[in-house]
Design a protein around this motif. Structure first.
Motif, PDB file in Angstrom:
ATOM      1  N   GLU A 261      -0.693 -30.342 -15.419  1.00  0.00           N
ATOM      2  CA  GLU A 261      -1.708 -30.711 -16.399  1.00  0.00           C
ATOM      3  C   GLU A 261      -1.218 -30.449 -17.818  1.00  0.00           C
ATOM      4  N   ALA A 262      -0.516 -29.344 -18.010  1.00  0.00           N
ATOM      5  CA  ALA A 262       0.031 -29.047 -19.343  1.00  0.00           C
ATOM      6  C   ALA A 262       1.012 -30.132 -19.773  1.00  0.00           C
ATOM      7  N   GLU A 263       1.843 -30.585 -18.846  1.00  0.00           N
ATOM      8  CA  GLU A 263       2.809 -31.636 -19.161  1.00  0.00           C
ATOM      9  C   GLU A 263       2.103 -32.946 -19.493  1.00  0.00           C
ATOM     10  N   ARG A 264       1.062 -33.283 -18.716  1.00  0.00           N
ATOM     11  CA  ARG A 264       0.312 -34.519 -18.976  1.00  0.00           C
ATOM     12  C   ARG A 264      -0.299 -34.515 -20.375  1.00  0.00           C
ATOM     13  N   VAL A 265      -0.948 -33.416 -20.713  1.00  0.00           N
ATOM     14  CA  VAL A 265      -1.610 -33.319 -22.012  1.00  0.00           C
ATOM     15  C   VAL A 265      -0.591 -33.379 -23.143  1.00  0.00           C
ATOM     16  N   ASP A 266       0.502 -32.644 -22.996  1.00  0.00           N
ATOM     17  CA  ASP A 266       1.507 -32.599 -24.065  1.00  0.00           C
ATOM     18  C   ASP A 266       2.068 -33.992 -24.331  1.00  0.00           C
ATOM     19  N   GLU A 267       2.413 -34.691 -23.272  1.00  0.00           N
ATOM     20  CA  GLU A 267       2.993 -36.027 -23.447  1.00  0.00           C
ATOM     21  C   GLU A 267       1.986 -36.975 -24.081  1.00  0.00           C
ATOM     22  N   ALA A 268       0.741 -36.933 -23.628  1.00  0.00           N
ATOM     23  CA  ALA A 268      -0.274 -37.840 -24.153  1.00  0.00           C
ATOM     24  C   ALA A 268      -0.627 -37.513 -25.602  1.00  0.00           C
ATOM     25  N   LEU A 269      -0.685 -36.228 -25.926  1.00  0.00           N
ATOM     26  CA  LEU A 269      -1.005 -35.820 -27.295  1.00  0.00           C
ATOM     27  C   LEU A 269       0.040 -36.343 -28.274  1.00  0.00           C
ATOM     28  N   ARG A 270       1.290 -36.250 -27.882  1.00  0.00           N
ATOM     29  CA  ARG A 270       2.362 -36.679 -28.780  1.00  0.00           C
ATOM     30  C   ARG A 270       2.466 -38.200 -28.886  1.00  0.00           C
ATOM     31  N   ARG A 271       1.772 -38.933 -28.009  1.00  0.00           N
ATOM     32  CA  ARG A 271       1.773 -40.403 -28.090  1.00  0.00           C
ATOM     33  C   ARG A 271       0.664 -40.952 -28.997  1.00  0.00           C
ATOM     34  N   ILE A 272      -0.274 -40.106 -29.405  1.00  0.00           N
ATOM     35  CA  ILE A 272      -1.372 -40.583 -30.247  1.00  0.00           C
ATOM     36  C   ILE A 272      -0.822 -41.062 -31.586  1.00  0.00           C
ATOM     37  N   GLN A 273      -1.201 -42.270 -31.971  1.00  0.00           N
ATOM     38  CA  GLN A 273      -0.676 -42.868 -33.192  1.00  0.00           C
ATOM     39  C   GLN A 273      -1.581 -42.564 -34.388  1.00  0.00           C
ATOM     40  N   PRO A 274      -1.008 -42.166 -35.512  1.00  0.00           N
ATOM     41  CA  PRO A 274      -1.820 -41.888 -36.710  1.00  0.00           C
ATOM     42  C   PRO A 274      -2.336 -43.178 -37.339  1.00  0.00           C
ATOM     43  N   LEU A 275      -3.358 -43.046 -38.156  1.00  0.00           N
ATOM     44  CA  LEU A 275      -3.835 -44.199 -38.900  1.00  0.00           C
ATOM     45  C   LEU A 275      -2.764 -44.643 -39.901  1.00  0.00           C
ATOM     46  N   GLU A 276      -2.842 -45.903 -40.297  1.00  0.00           N
ATOM     47  CA  GLU A 276      -1.826 -46.487 -41.181  1.00  0.00           C
ATOM     48  C   GLU A 276      -1.665 -45.664 -42.459  1.00  0.00           C
ATOM     49  N   GLY A 277      -0.434 -45.376 -42.781  1.00  0.00           N
ATOM     50  CA  GLY A 277      -0.128 -44.658 -44.004  1.00  0.00           C
ATOM     51  C   GLY A 277      -0.194 -43.144 -43.882  1.00  0.00           C
TER      52      GLY A 277
END
Length: 374
Positions: free
Chosen positions: A260-276
């Motif tokens: 579960e820790a691995e799943r969350v870490d990978e998904a968290l780092r894939r979240i894309q920031p808003l433009e700019g």
């Protein structure tokens, strides 16, 4: 077991006096002077019982007592001496009322160490010897991540027959067979400043981007699996007429399993920031989950048998908070909760231990040190 209990019942006032001595020494994390004063007292008490090793550190010393047993097999006892309360936080440092003793660190977890001390004193007084050699470790920084204590914890746990953690039991007295893993993320959100009134379109609002990030990361929670993410600290912006260009977020992660820790870490780092805007993500899992093993269940059965011989019962609890047992469960059978019965950990002026249970819980620990198990 009964003679152990009788001895400890006759010394209940002495056990409480030693707890009071430690509680009156305020030892918040990072307060080196207070932590080392606690270690001074512990060293003087443990000296007659075994061989003492002390390791200095700028956050406070690590104390290791090595106590010979009937065999070279080792059993590790873990405790910490730091507390969460700033100096002077409590209205009254130590008080006794209605079968309860209140004070900073009574429950979490100075009483746990004192119970171990008196378990060893009882064994010595009855002219007996632990079934295995004991390594008792007192660390200075459990409440802030155990970065100092961890190398010593890992070294002692490796190849140990068992690890008993002197944190408090569950509030109903059950021992702790599992704990959630604990992680912390620090996320910097960067945008672009601009005048909010004249040309806000030239800015990129880091607070708005942080809000987007928070909405996305809470979707990663899985209540059925017990996975939680808490965006519990946020700081950012400057003044209200300037588009915010920087935000800092602190996220608390709790999980029951390493996948579960691995799943969350990978998904968290894939979240894309808003433009700019940009996200800089640091941190991760600090304490792995304390997952039960066949060995820890055998320790639980042993503790239940000893408790029954003393006239009470203990069950198995799974709790969300972490301890140094999280570091050891992958290295040796680990059972947590051999400290004092009580409640209200980390609650100013409310934390307490239950006095009538002190000799009984200490006798349980002494029994574990004497019993050969399987």
């Amino acid at each position: 077991m009964k003679e152990l209990l009788v001895f400890l019942e006759n010394h209940t006032a002495d056990i409480l006096a030693d707890i009071e001595t430690l509680v009156r020494i305020e030892s918040p994390s990072r307060h080196t002077e207070g932590i080392n004063r606690v270690q001074d007292a512990a060293q003087s008490w443990l000296g007659p019982l075994g061989e003492i090793h002390r390791h200095s550190n700028k956050l406070g010393d690590v104390l290791h007592a090595h106590i010979r047993g009937q065999s070279d097999e080792r059993m590790v006892l873990l405790a910490h001496v730091d507390t969460v309360y700033p100096l002077g936080a409590w209205t009254e440092l130590f008080s006794v009322k209605d079968e309860r003793s209140h004070g900073p660190g009574t429950y979490d977890m100075k009483a746990g160490f004192v119970q171990a001390l008196w378990a060893l004193r009882a064994i010595q007084a009855l002219e007996r010897q632990p079934s295995r050699t004991i390594d008792l470790l007192l660390t200075p920084d459990e409440e802030i991540g155990s970065h100092v204590g961890y190398p010593f914890i890992e070294e002692l746990a490796r190849d140990a027959r068992a690890v008993l953690v002197l944190e408090a039991p569950h509030t109903n007295g059950d021992l702790k067979i599992a704990r959630k893993g604990v992680g912390e993320y620090v996320i910097q959100v960067r945008g672009k400043a601009a005048h909010q009134g004249i040309e806000p379109e030239k800015g990129r609002n880091a607070i708005v981007s942080a809000a987007h990030l928070i909405q996305e990361l809470v979707k990663l929670q899985d209540w059925k699996k017990g996975t939680t993410l808490g965006p519990n600290v946020i700081q950012g912006g400057t003044v209200s007429n300037v588009v915010a260009d920087n935000v800092a977020l602190k996220i608390d992660l709790r999980i029951w399993s390493a996948p579960e820790a691995e799943r969350v870490d990978e998904a968290l780092r894939r979240i894309q920031p808003l433009e700019g805007t940009q996200y800089e993500i640091n941190g991760g899992l600090n304490r792995p989950p304390m997952e039960p093993s066949d060995g820890s269940f055998k320790l639980l059965e042993q503790a239940q048998r000893i408790a029954n011989s003393l006239g009470f019962e203990v069950g198995a609890a799974r709790v969300g908070g972490g301890s140094d047992g999280n570091f050891t469960s992958r290295l040796a059978p680990t059972l947590d909760g051999f400290g004092a019965l009580g409640a209200n950990a980390h609650q100013k002026d409310l934390e307490y231990i239950h006095l009538p249970s002190l000799p009984l819980r200490t006798a349980l620990l002494a029994g574990m040190l004497l019993d050969e198990g399987d």
